[in-house]
Design a protein around this motif. Structure first.
Motif, PDB file in Angstrom:
ATOM      1  N   ALA A 150       0.872  -1.178   0.000  1.00  0.00           N
ATOM      2  CA  ALA A 150       0.000   0.000   0.000  1.00  0.00           C
ATOM      3  C   ALA A 150       0.905   1.222   0.000  1.00  0.00           C
ATOM      4  O   ALA A 150       0.863   2.064   0.906  1.00  0.00           O
ATOM      5  CB  ALA A 150      -0.928  -0.015   1.207  1.00  0.00           C
ATOM      6  N   GLY A 151       1.719   1.289  -1.065  1.00  0.00           N
ATOM      7  CA  GLY A 151       2.749   2.323  -1.157  1.00  0.00           C
ATOM      8  C   GLY A 151       2.180   3.732  -1.122  1.00  0.00           C
ATOM      9  O   GLY A 151       2.812   4.659  -0.608  1.00  0.00           O
ATOM     10  N   ASP A 152       0.977   3.900  -1.657  1.00  0.00           N
ATOM     11  CA  ASP A 152       0.374   5.238  -1.651  1.00  0.00           C
ATOM     12  C   ASP A 152       0.123   5.713  -0.223  1.00  0.00           C
ATOM     13  O   ASP A 152       0.364   6.870   0.117  1.00  0.00           O
ATOM     14  CB  ASP A 152      -0.929   5.242  -2.456  1.00  0.00           C
ATOM     15  CG  ASP A 152      -1.962   4.240  -1.937  1.00  0.00           C
ATOM     16  OD1 ASP A 152      -1.559   3.173  -1.399  1.00  0.00           O
ATOM     17  OD2 ASP A 152      -3.168   4.515  -2.053  1.00  0.00           O
ATOM     18  N   ILE A 153      -0.348   4.794   0.631  1.00  0.00           N
ATOM     19  CA  ILE A 153      -0.628   5.162   2.022  1.00  0.00           C
ATOM     20  C   ILE A 153       0.688   5.364   2.781  1.00  0.00           C
ATOM     21  O   ILE A 153       0.875   6.368   3.476  1.00  0.00           O
ATOM     22  CB  ILE A 153      -1.506   4.087   2.698  1.00  0.00           C
ATOM     23  CG1 ILE A 153      -2.885   4.059   2.017  1.00  0.00           C
ATOM     24  CG2 ILE A 153      -1.655   4.372   4.192  1.00  0.00           C
ATOM     25  CD1 ILE A 153      -3.780   2.927   2.480  1.00  0.00           C
ATOM     26  N   ALA A 154       1.614   4.417   2.633  1.00  0.00           N
ATOM     27  CA  ALA A 154       2.912   4.567   3.299  1.00  0.00           C
ATOM     28  C   ALA A 154       3.568   5.880   2.879  1.00  0.00           C
ATOM     29  O   ALA A 154       4.144   6.595   3.710  1.00  0.00           O
ATOM     30  CB  ALA A 154       3.810   3.379   2.972  1.00  0.00           C
ATOM     31  N   GLY A 155       3.416   6.219   1.594  1.00  0.00           N
ATOM     32  CA  GLY A 155       4.029   7.452   1.086  1.00  0.00           C
ATOM     33  C   GLY A 155       3.537   8.692   1.814  1.00  0.00           C
ATOM     34  O   GLY A 155       4.301   9.625   2.087  1.00  0.00           O
ATOM     35  N   VAL A 156       2.234   8.712   2.121  1.00  0.00           N
ATOM     36  CA  VAL A 156       1.681   9.861   2.849  1.00  0.00           C
ATOM     37  C   VAL A 156       2.434  10.045   4.169  1.00  0.00           C
ATOM     38  O   VAL A 156       2.852  11.156   4.517  1.00  0.00           O
ATOM     39  CB  VAL A 156       0.173   9.660   3.127  1.00  0.00           C
ATOM     40  CG1 VAL A 156      -0.350  10.732   4.092  1.00  0.00           C
ATOM     41  CG2 VAL A 156      -0.613   9.668   1.828  1.00  0.00           C
TER      42      VAL A 156
END
Lengths: 359, 359
Positions: free
Chosen positions: A215-221
């Motif tokens: 869930a790279g998008d969430i981790a990125g946040v």
């Protein structure tokens, strides 16, 4: 008690399936559901306080519940209550709390638990939780608790287990969605399927790495705010960035993809109390099968109903079979028990017609 | 307006068939049933005030309702409200008020009417009442109003009419008890049967003489106090002697025995509102046949129900057909519409179990 062990209790749910008892302003985790003098949230904290240092118990919830949580849990310091500025389901919630705790303690081992479940055999629960921590302290893995099913429940997700690792610990073969009744019977009889309890164990590093991978998008946040966690700047960072997270569950975002997921198979008298039906299962019923929960109820030619009214209100019913009757000050619900999964739909209709007034 | 004409409005009923809306402390005649701003009692007085001098309108009721009547009818002087010290059905009530009025005006012509009926065509009603007074002013007789039936109602008594006397006035052949549905259909089709409305006309002398002839025990109670009526001693006499009267209806005690009983056949949009069913008949219904009376109600797959809740309480119901749902602060009733005649029985059970708390 081990200072590296943490418990995160998620208590931001709105509980619309229990409307009108559970309201947006006071969802079911904040209610004294069984009239014992303790709310479901308080019972959740009472249970885990026997295992985890109080200062390592973290609430994560919606900002609107800050007041009720502080009132119900005076033993917690304000910094133990993390307030989400928006509802984004469990994945962003779990990501934030992992980054938050890792900043405070890089060696943190974390249990994540719902706030609104019923656990009847607390000693068994305690043993299972301790063994779960020991398991993840020895392995870089994700662990979930799987409940031994006792009926072909169609309202839960199931976990199919594979190879036995050790004692009650098994590898996960598949996660399944809610099955239909026929499939649920097959699951029950096979002995290979366990209910997905929504209780998880992992190290802070492990779940953050899994987030980055699946869930790279969430981790990125959260990576963008890596320096703020555990500092006064965290609040402002979360308020600005948390709402941009995708709305997704931890099961869908991570659990179903990660390879290092294990399940501890447990049996400690668990109910998610997710529906009136599960409350009915856990309630005393009279000889006509009516669960009146100590309400003043006179039932004539009526069977297998759930009657929930507040205080000493009187209910007189006749010719009513297999219904849920739930009454609070400004709202009354009367629906067949087998439509309990539709209550959410009805509540959405209420919202569409009346706005937030009755929610 | 003719100073010899009186109207007695009986307003002591407890209305248990409308429980929990109608309570012992506030029976249905004192409720603004249709949300129009006037209670059924006030509407009854409004109607008759167009025909009868206000000072000749007499309330007779149970002592416990003195306050609510004075509040709802400020135009009446205290001496226009007769307070029964005990409930003894209609015969003792009518006897007392006849002795009382005759003492004030020996030429009195009296209309006796319930306080809790609905009349839709007020002009027709007014004409019928005037003609009724004219009829009894010309004859020493008992006159009752018979309502032209519009459905095979099994909840009412019927009057079979005989010879036509004049215009709408007929001789009475028989009074009947509540018929079964088959018989009610025969009654309806015959054209010979009319609903017994409970509205009566007679001179004070006439009804007292009939009481002496057919209910001598009751007349005897009041004869013993003949000198007290219309004097300050009346109150004390009634308190001491009224409770010794037999509990019996005027129909059973007098009407069914007297030879000089006539009926005026009328059709002025009448309902006795005696049951939820009659309220349903008189209510607006939506396309699913649900009568919600302006309540906030969301009904799913539900038909032909009566929903009565107070204020802006919300009702959400599903899969409910042909039920009465009536909710007030401390009580909730859910019964099939076809069991409305049993509500009295249920209320008796409530009394047996909880005493007066919910009555």
């Amino acid at each position: 008690m081990d200072k590296n062990r943490y418990c995160v209790i998620m208590c931001g749910g709105v509980g619309s399936r229990f409307w009108p008892y559970s309201r947006t302003s006071m969802p079911k985790q904040f209610l004294d559901f069984f009239g014992t003098g303790r709310t479901l949230l308080q019972m959740s904290v009472d249970r885990i306080s026997r295992i985890i240092p109080t200062e390592n118990i973290i609430m994560i919830t919606n900002a609107m519940y800050a007041g009720v949580i502080a009132a119900q849990l005076p033993q917690l310091r304000p910094e133990q209550i993390l307030l989400e500025p928006a509802r984004r389901n469990t994945a962003p919630c779990i990501a934030w709390v992992a980054y938050h705790i890792r900043a405070i303690n890089p060696n943190a081992k974390i249990m994540v638990a719902p706030s609104d479940h019923l656990i009847l055999k607390v000693d068994e629960y305690e043993k299972a939780v301790v063994k779960a921590f020991e398991f993840i302290e020895q392995r870089d893995c994700i662990l979930t608790l799987g409940i031994k099913p006792c009926r072909p429940e169609t309202g839960y997700g199931y976990i199919q287990v594979g190879e036995r690792i050790d004692d009650d610990f098994m590898a996960v073969k598949t996660f399944t969605e809610k099955p239909n009744e026929e499939l649920a019977r097959v699951f029950l009889e096979s002995g290979e399927f366990f209910w997905n309890s929504g209780m998880f164990f992992w190290s802070a590093d492990c779940i953050i790495n899994a987030m980055k991978a699946y869930a790279g998008d969430i981790a990125g946040v959260f990576e963008a705010g890596i320096d703020t966690f555990g500092t006064p700047a965290e609040r402002d960072f979360i308020d600005k960035n948390f709402p941009s997270c995708r709305n997704v569950s931890i099961d869908f975002a991570v659990m179903e993809h990660a390879p290092n997921v294990f399940v501890e198979c447990v049996d400690f008298g668990w109910s998610d109390l997710g529906t009136w039906g599960s409350l009915y299962e856990n309630s005393n019923k009279n000889e006509d099968g009516n669960a009146t929960g100590g309400c003043n109820a006179l039932m004539f030619n009526s069977h297998n109903n759930i009657i929930a009214v507040k205080g000493d209100k009187l209910v007189v019913a006749s010719g009513l079979n297999d219904y849920i009757v739930a009454d609070v000050d400004d709202a009354l619900l009367i629906v067949p028990k087998d439509e309990e999964q539709k209550i959410r739909i009805y509540v959405n209709e209420v919202k569409a017609k009346f706005g937030d007034k009755y929610l």
